[in-house]
Design a protein around this motif. Structure first.
Motif, PDB file in Angstrom:
ATOM      1  N   GLN A 127       0.724  -1.278   0.016  1.00 17.66           N
ATOM      2  CA  GLN A 127      -0.193  -0.065  -0.106  1.00 17.66           C
ATOM      3  C   GLN A 127       1.027   1.357   0.021  1.00 17.66           C
ATOM      4  O   GLN A 127       0.382   2.327  -0.120  1.00 17.66           O
ATOM      5  CB  GLN A 127      -0.976   0.140   1.131  1.00 17.66           C
ATOM      6  N   ASN A 128       2.075   0.888   0.226  1.00 22.03           N
ATOM      7  CA  ASN A 128       3.065   2.286   0.273  1.00 22.03           C
ATOM      8  C   ASN A 128       4.320   2.146  -0.729  1.00 22.03           C
ATOM      9  O   ASN A 128       5.474   2.206  -0.395  1.00 22.03           O
ATOM     10  CB  ASN A 128       3.667   2.390   1.844  1.00 22.03           C
ATOM     11  N   PRO A 129       4.019   2.018  -2.119  1.00 20.28           N
ATOM     12  CA  PRO A 129       5.128   1.662  -3.073  1.00 20.28           C
ATOM     13  C   PRO A 129       5.907   2.773  -3.113  1.00 20.28           C
ATOM     14  O   PRO A 129       7.258   2.666  -3.531  1.00 20.28           O
ATOM     15  CB  PRO A 129       4.175   1.352  -4.447  1.00 20.28           C
ATOM     16  N   ASP A 130       5.430   4.068  -2.590  1.00 20.34           N
ATOM     17  CA  ASP A 130       6.427   4.990  -2.692  1.00 20.34           C
ATOM     18  C   ASP A 130       7.641   5.067  -1.719  1.00 20.34           C
ATOM     19  O   ASP A 130       8.536   5.913  -1.468  1.00 20.34           O
ATOM     20  CB  ASP A 130       5.761   6.519  -2.701  1.00 20.34           C
ATOM     21  N   THR A 131       7.569   4.023  -0.701  1.00 19.70           N
ATOM     22  CA  THR A 131       8.542   3.976   0.316  1.00 19.70           C
ATOM     23  C   THR A 131       9.460   3.145  -0.201  1.00 19.70           C
ATOM     24  O   THR A 131      10.698   2.583   0.566  1.00 19.70           O
ATOM     25  CB  THR A 131       7.957   3.570   1.709  1.00 19.70           C
ATOM     26  N   LEU A 132       9.460   2.181  -1.291  1.00 19.76           N
ATOM     27  CA  LEU A 132      10.391   1.216  -1.540  1.00 19.76           C
ATOM     28  C   LEU A 132      11.707   1.478  -1.852  1.00 19.76           C
ATOM     29  O   LEU A 132      12.605   0.814  -1.590  1.00 19.76           O
ATOM     30  CB  LEU A 132       9.685   0.326  -2.788  1.00 19.76           C
ATOM     31  N   ASP A 133      11.936   2.587  -2.915  1.00 22.02           N
ATOM     32  CA  ASP A 133      13.201   2.844  -3.266  1.00 22.02           C
ATOM     33  C   ASP A 133      14.287   3.356  -2.159  1.00 22.02           C
ATOM     34  O   ASP A 133      13.991   4.301  -1.518  1.00 22.02           O
ATOM     35  CB  ASP A 133      13.053   4.056  -4.097  1.00 22.02           C
ATOM     36  N   VAL A 134      15.321   2.629  -2.146  1.00 23.62           N
ATOM     37  CA  VAL A 134      15.991   2.839  -0.767  1.00 23.62           C
ATOM     38  C   VAL A 134      16.916   3.983  -1.087  1.00 23.62           C
ATOM     39  O   VAL A 134      17.376   4.683   0.107  1.00 23.62           O
ATOM     40  CB  VAL A 134      17.303   1.836  -0.593  1.00 23.62           C
ATOM     41  N   LYS A 135      17.020   4.818  -2.195  1.00 24.12           N
ATOM     42  CA  LYS A 135      17.844   6.114  -2.322  1.00 24.12           C
ATOM     43  C   LYS A 135      16.780   7.160  -2.307  1.00 24.12           C
ATOM     44  O   LYS A 135      17.216   8.281  -2.413  1.00 24.12           O
ATOM     45  CB  LYS A 135      18.539   5.880  -3.517  1.00 24.12           C
ATOM     46  N   ALA A 136      15.471   7.134  -2.110  1.00 18.56           N
ATOM     47  CA  ALA A 136      14.500   8.259  -2.213  1.00 18.56           C
ATOM     48  C   ALA A 136      14.415   8.707  -0.502  1.00 18.56           C
ATOM     49  O   ALA A 136      15.081   8.298   0.193  1.00 18.56           O
ATOM     50  CB  ALA A 136      13.289   7.770  -2.819  1.00 18.56           C
ATOM     51  N   GLY A 137      13.366   9.453  -0.662  1.00 17.39           N
ATOM     52  CA  GLY A 137      12.886   9.948   1.103  1.00 17.39           C
ATOM     53  C   GLY A 137      13.938  10.957   1.148  1.00 17.39           C
ATOM     54  O   GLY A 137      14.526  11.694   0.273  1.00 17.39           O
ATOM     55  N   GLU A 138      14.038  11.392   2.515  1.00 21.09           N
ATOM     56  CA  GLU A 138      14.841  12.322   2.910  1.00 21.09           C
ATOM     57  C   GLU A 138      15.530  12.245   4.172  1.00 21.09           C
ATOM     58  O   GLU A 138      15.121  11.342   4.823  1.00 21.09           O
ATOM     59  CB  GLU A 138      14.218  13.901   3.109  1.00 21.09           C
ATOM     60  N   LEU A 139      16.847  12.791   4.230  1.00 22.22           N
ATOM     61  CA  LEU A 139      17.641  12.506   5.778  1.00 22.22           C
ATOM     62  C   LEU A 139      17.195  13.421   6.561  1.00 22.22           C
ATOM     63  O   LEU A 139      17.073  14.657   6.227  1.00 22.22           O
ATOM     64  CB  LEU A 139      19.098  12.666   5.385  1.00 22.22           C
ATOM     65  N   ILE A 140      16.739  12.862   7.889  1.00 22.87           N
ATOM     66  CA  ILE A 140      16.421  13.544   9.003  1.00 22.87           C
ATOM     67  C   ILE A 140      17.457  13.247  10.156  1.00 22.87           C
ATOM     68  O   ILE A 140      17.800  12.135  10.291  1.00 22.87           O
ATOM     69  CB  ILE A 140      15.015  13.631   9.341  1.00 22.87           C
ATOM     70  N   ALA A 141      17.959  14.253  10.916  1.00 21.61           N
ATOM     71  CA  ALA A 141      18.865  13.866  11.974  1.00 21.61           C
ATOM     72  C   ALA A 141      18.004  13.383  13.018  1.00 21.61           C
ATOM     73  O   ALA A 141      16.933  13.620  13.449  1.00 21.61           O
ATOM     74  CB  ALA A 141      19.465  15.505  12.560  1.00 21.61           C
TER      75      ALA A 141
END
Ligand code: SF4
Length: 261
Positions: free
Chosen positions: A55-69
């Protein structure tokens, strides 16, 4: 069929980021579906499974997203602590959290220092020394056991269930609180004989506090479309009431606390 390639990347290569930053997809501030009580839920980025029903295919790519401290995440949790009450806290979900297990050990240790409960929502993809270190700082493990039959598990997720089962056994061996989850998908996970086998596999566990049945739904369909990926289960219906009740009845034979979501 257009389908995401399986990124079976060695876990060590995934820890290349600054150890003080977590790669995340999104944050939820008052979650009530992912662990005990009211929780801050951190959805991390990256997963090596390729569940047909994701239900969350947008979370699959290991290089996407953002870095947060990690510091920022701890500060946010501390600011929210008054709302957590007796049982709430922080859950890390995904994507698959274990891909960033070293960083999560740091995060959970810092949360524990602040007196905040920690929960890990995982598919059990990995079961190594770094995972075991993370479990030292984890209060509750929510473990998705997606299918008890390895061949079907492989077809459903792209990978084996062996590590997931080994991680369940490890949690049992160290007395770690477990919430087991089962997604009920018509035609894939609704075979009675396998639901029975699933129940038998865990019925003697002393650590299983709760079993959750999560009926398949189509709420993630638009995400597959947005990503221009062909959704393999786009024509799969939600489970019938009869199927949900049958599954509930089977699990009730094996566990004291079964929740149909
Ligand atoms: S484990 Fe979760 S995030 Fe990963 S593919 Fe399966 S449903 Fe999606």
């Amino acid at each position: 069929m257009l389908y995401l390639p399986l990124q079976d990347i060695e876990a060590s290569k995934l820890n290349i980021d600054d150890p003080e930053h977590l790669r995340i997809h999104s944050l939820e501030t008052f979650g009530t579906h992912d662990g005990p009580g009211i929780r801050m839920v951190i959805f991390v980025q990256g997963c090596q499974f390729r569940c047909l029903y994701c239900q969350n295919p947008d979370t699959l790519d290991v290089k996407a997203g953002e870095l947060i401290a990690i510091d920022e995440l701890v500060q946010r949790a501390v600011r929210q602590k008054a709302y957590f009450g007796k049982f709430g806290g922080v859950t890390v979900s995904g994507g698959e959290p274990l891909l960033q297990r070293s960083k999560l050990s740091t995060l959970f240790q810092r949360l524990h220092k602040e007196g905040i409960n920690t929960c890990l929502d995982t598919n059990g993809r990995l079961n190594d020394a770094l995972v075991h270190e993370l479990l030292v700082h984890t209060d509750v493990v929510m473990l998705d056991v997606k299918h008890i039959n390895d061949e079907i598990h492989h077809k459903l997720t792209g990978l084996t269930n062996k590590n997931t089962l080994a991680l369940a056994d490890y949690c049992e061996s160290i007395g770690k609180r477990l919430w087991l989850r089962y997604v009920l998908v018509p035609g894939w996970t609704d075979q009675e004989e396998y639901i029975e086998e699933w129940g038998q596999r865990f019925t003697n566990f002393k650590t299983v506090e709760r079993v959750e049945i999560i009926p398949f739904h189509q709420l993630g369909l638009h995400k597959w479309e947005l990503l221009k990926m062909e959704y393999p289960l786009k024509d799969t219906p939600t489970p019938t009431e009869e199927s949900k009740q049958k599954t509930l009845a089977i699990f009730n034979k094996y566990f004291d606390n079964v929740i149909l979501k």
